[in-house]
Design an enzyme around this catalytic site. Structure first.
Site, short mmCIF file in Angstrom:
data_model
loop_
_atom_site.label_atom_id
_atom_site.label_comp_id
_atom_site.label_asym_id
_atom_site.label_seq_id
_atom_site.Cartn_x
_atom_site.Cartn_y
_atom_site.Cartn_z
N CYS A 115 -33.79 -17.01 17.86
CA CYS A 115 -32.50 -16.38 17.52
C CYS A 115 -31.32 -17.13 18.11
CB CYS A 115 -32.49 -14.93 17.94
SG CYS A 115 -33.66 -13.95 16.99
N HIS A 255 -25.16 -12.69 18.17
CA HIS A 255 -26.39 -12.58 17.38
C HIS A 255 -26.60 -11.11 17.05
CE1 HIS A 255 -30.41 -12.90 15.98
NE2 HIS A 255 -30.93 -12.29 17.03
N ASN A 285 -31.48 -8.37 11.30
CA ASN A 285 -31.58 -9.58 12.11
C ASN A 285 -32.12 -10.72 11.24
OD1 ASN A 285 -32.21 -11.58 13.94
ND2 ASN A 285 -33.25 -10.23 15.39
O1 UT7 Z 1 -33.44 -11.18 17.96
C1 UT7 Z 1 -34.37 -11.46 18.93
C2 UT7 Z 1 -34.25 -10.59 20.08
N1 UT7 Z 1 -34.70 -9.26 19.77
C3 UT7 Z 1 -34.04 -8.22 20.24
O2 UT7 Z 1 -33.04 -8.39 20.88
C4 UT7 Z 1 -34.63 -6.86 20.03
C5 UT7 Z 1 -34.65 -6.09 21.32
N2 UT7 Z 1 -35.28 -4.78 21.21
C6 UT7 Z 1 -34.72 -3.76 20.53
O3 UT7 Z 1 -33.71 -3.93 19.87
C7 UT7 Z 1 -35.33 -2.39 20.65
O4 UT7 Z 1 -36.24 -2.37 21.72
C8 UT7 Z 1 -36.05 -1.90 19.36
C9 UT7 Z 1 -35.02 -1.63 18.28
C10 UT7 Z 1 -37.04 -2.93 18.88
C11 UT7 Z 1 -36.77 -0.59 19.65
O5 UT7 Z 1 -35.85 0.38 20.15
P1 UT7 Z 1 -36.19 1.20 21.49
O6 UT7 Z 1 -35.07 2.13 21.70
O7 UT7 Z 1 -36.48 0.20 22.57
O8 UT7 Z 1 -37.44 2.02 21.07
P2 UT7 Z 1 -38.90 2.00 21.72
O9 UT7 Z 1 -39.61 0.75 21.41
O10 UT7 Z 1 -38.79 2.42 23.15
O11 UT7 Z 1 -39.57 3.20 20.95
C12 UT7 Z 1 -39.12 4.55 21.09
C13 UT7 Z 1 -39.95 5.42 20.18
C14 UT7 Z 1 -41.44 5.17 20.28
O12 UT7 Z 1 -42.11 6.42 20.12
P3 UT7 Z 1 -42.67 7.22 21.38
O13 UT7 Z 1 -43.62 6.25 22.06
O14 UT7 Z 1 -41.45 7.52 22.22
O15 UT7 Z 1 -43.31 8.40 20.77
C15 UT7 Z 1 -41.73 4.31 19.09
O16 UT7 Z 1 -43.05 4.44 18.64
O17 UT7 Z 1 -39.59 5.14 18.83
C16 UT7 Z 1 -40.76 4.87 18.08
N3 UT7 Z 1 -40.43 3.91 17.03
C17 UT7 Z 1 -39.98 4.31 15.83
N4 UT7 Z 1 -39.74 5.52 15.30
C18 UT7 Z 1 -39.26 5.56 14.05
C19 UT7 Z 1 -40.48 2.56 17.08
N5 UT7 Z 1 -40.07 2.06 15.91
C20 UT7 Z 1 -39.74 3.11 15.12
C21 UT7 Z 1 -39.27 3.22 13.81
N6 UT7 Z 1 -39.03 4.46 13.32
N7 UT7 Z 1 -38.99 2.15 13.04
#
Ligand code: UT7
Length: 335
Positions: A115, A255, A285
């Site tokens: 990225c 980004h 992204n």
């Molecule tokens: O470009 C390269 C660099 N990449 C980045 O900068 C990305 C960095 N990471 C992020 O932007 C975030 O971590 C994500 C958007 C990928 C995820 O957001 P988060 O707030 O960190 O969510 P999480 O992974 O902690 O998940 C929270 C909950 C989980 O459920 P439980 O375990 O709390 O029951 C996930 O299973 O959200 C759930 N979840 C979803 N729910 C609905 C994960 N993806 C989804 C989804 N829809 N698409």
């Protein structure tokens, strides 16, 4: 002798027609528009559907866009660098293919900085110009992320889209252009965001396919934590180093991985949302294409002398910021 810098003199882009919105995604995996909008800030992303076409298809169109708008001819280009993590093939370089498709006969190569790839490529291109070695250089960011996304994995498939954008760089002796860069990498972050197979460590096999190792893997939480601190730190550092007060910054071009990361960066820099280019809602992204795609969409508003900071964080980990004093009134291409 006057110092020669590289300045951006035009921006082009190509975005595929097909739109994959949150509604359609919610019919494919267990997700919702509400979750995606609040956690990431994406509404829709574009997907390249053309059979057998890869990143070079989009990259070539972004380059043609530059030729059309500037009147510059393919034979005037001395170097083309393409930033991508989704090359058409492991080799030859996608940059070589873009040149072939657009009639450019020049040195060309790819850079993989994930990225941060566009920033790495832009900085490299600038060094060729500053040294006097090259005069007209094109830097392309192109990624067909849909080719490596697992559309049964809700944690990654909502995040990415396909696009390409490119800039033309030329020498200047005026007080403008790429004035500073801070670029970094830390390979110990490699297992938090990567595509495990398809390279020399794990060549394609039945096992790699069965294990879904040809798709993006991301530990979102860990990457998020690093992204927020690294992107904000480096953006603040480049501001301080160049004595740019928050009110003197025309634009932050971050980004586009997560709206929350963008907001945290802007907050740490002490700037407001209206100083930030944000289009993640419409494209998601697009990896190497996010930053030039923003420049493309905001070109008409960019003015000669604007202080612009480009900032990124991505797989590797890689991160960095580039300070640009914008060199032209974008309106000239939008009459
Ligand atoms: O470009 C390269 C660099 N990449 C980045 O900068 C990305 C960095 N990471 C992020 O932007 C975030 O971590 C994500 C958007 C990928 C995820 O957001 P988060 O707030 O960190 O969510 P999480 O992974 O902690 O998940 C929270 C909950 C989980 O459920 P439980 O375990 O709390 O029951 C996930 O299973 O959200 C759930 N979840 C979803 N729910 C609905 C994960 N993806 C989804 C989804 N829809 N698409």
């Amino acid at each position: 002798m006057e110092k020669v810098r590289a300045t951006i003199t035009a921006v082009g882009a190509y975005v595929p027609e097909y739109i994959l919105d949150n509604h359609e995604l919610s019919t494919m995996v267990d997700t919702s528009d509400e979750w995606i909008m609040t956690r990431v800030g994406i509404k829709e992303r574009h997907i390249l559907k053309e059979e057998g076409e890869g990143s070079s298809y989009m990259g070539a169109r972004a380059v043609e866009d530059i030729f059309k708008k500037t009147g510059v001819k393919p034979e005037e280009i001395d170097l083309l660098i393409c930033a991508t993590v989704t090359p058409d093939h492991p080799f030859p370089a996608t940059a070589n293919i873009i040149c072939d498709k657009t009639g450019i006969q020049a040195q060309s190569f790819d850079i993989n900085g994930a990225c941060s790839g566009f920033l790495f490529a832009l900085d490299t291109a600038a060094k060729f110009i500053e040294s006097g070695h090259k005069k007209k250089v094109i830097v392309v960011g192109a990624d067909k992320m849909s080719s490596i996304v697992d559309y049964t994995d809700r944690t990654t498939c909502v995040l990415f889209g396909d696009a390409s954008a490119a800039v033309l760089l030329e020498p200047t002796t005026e007080d403008e252009g790429l004035k500073d860069s801070i670029l970094q990498s830390d390979g110990s972050g490699r297992n938090y965001l990567y595509m495990k197979a398809g390279g020399s460590a794990y060549p394609a096999s039945h096992e790699t396919i069965d294990n879904k190792w040809h798709y993006i893997y991301q530990d979102g939480k860990t990457v998020f934590k690093h992204a927020v601190s690294r992107m904000a730190d480096v953006s603040v550092e480049i501001m301080k180093k160049n004595n740019i007060a928050p009110e003197e910054l025309a634009w932050l071009v971050p980004h586009q991985a997560n709206l929350r990361i963008i907001d945290a960066t802007a907050q740490r820099m002490g700037i407001s949302r209206d100083q930030v280019m944000i289009n993640i809602e419409r494209y998601g992204n697009t990896t190497a294409a996010t930053i030039p795609l923003c420049l493309y969409e905001w070109e008409e508003q960019l003015k000669k002398g604007d202080n612009v900071i480009l900032a990124a964080f991505g797989a590797g980990f890689t991160w960095g910021a580039i300070y640009v004093k914008w060199g032209y009134d974008g309106k000239k291409y939008h009459k």
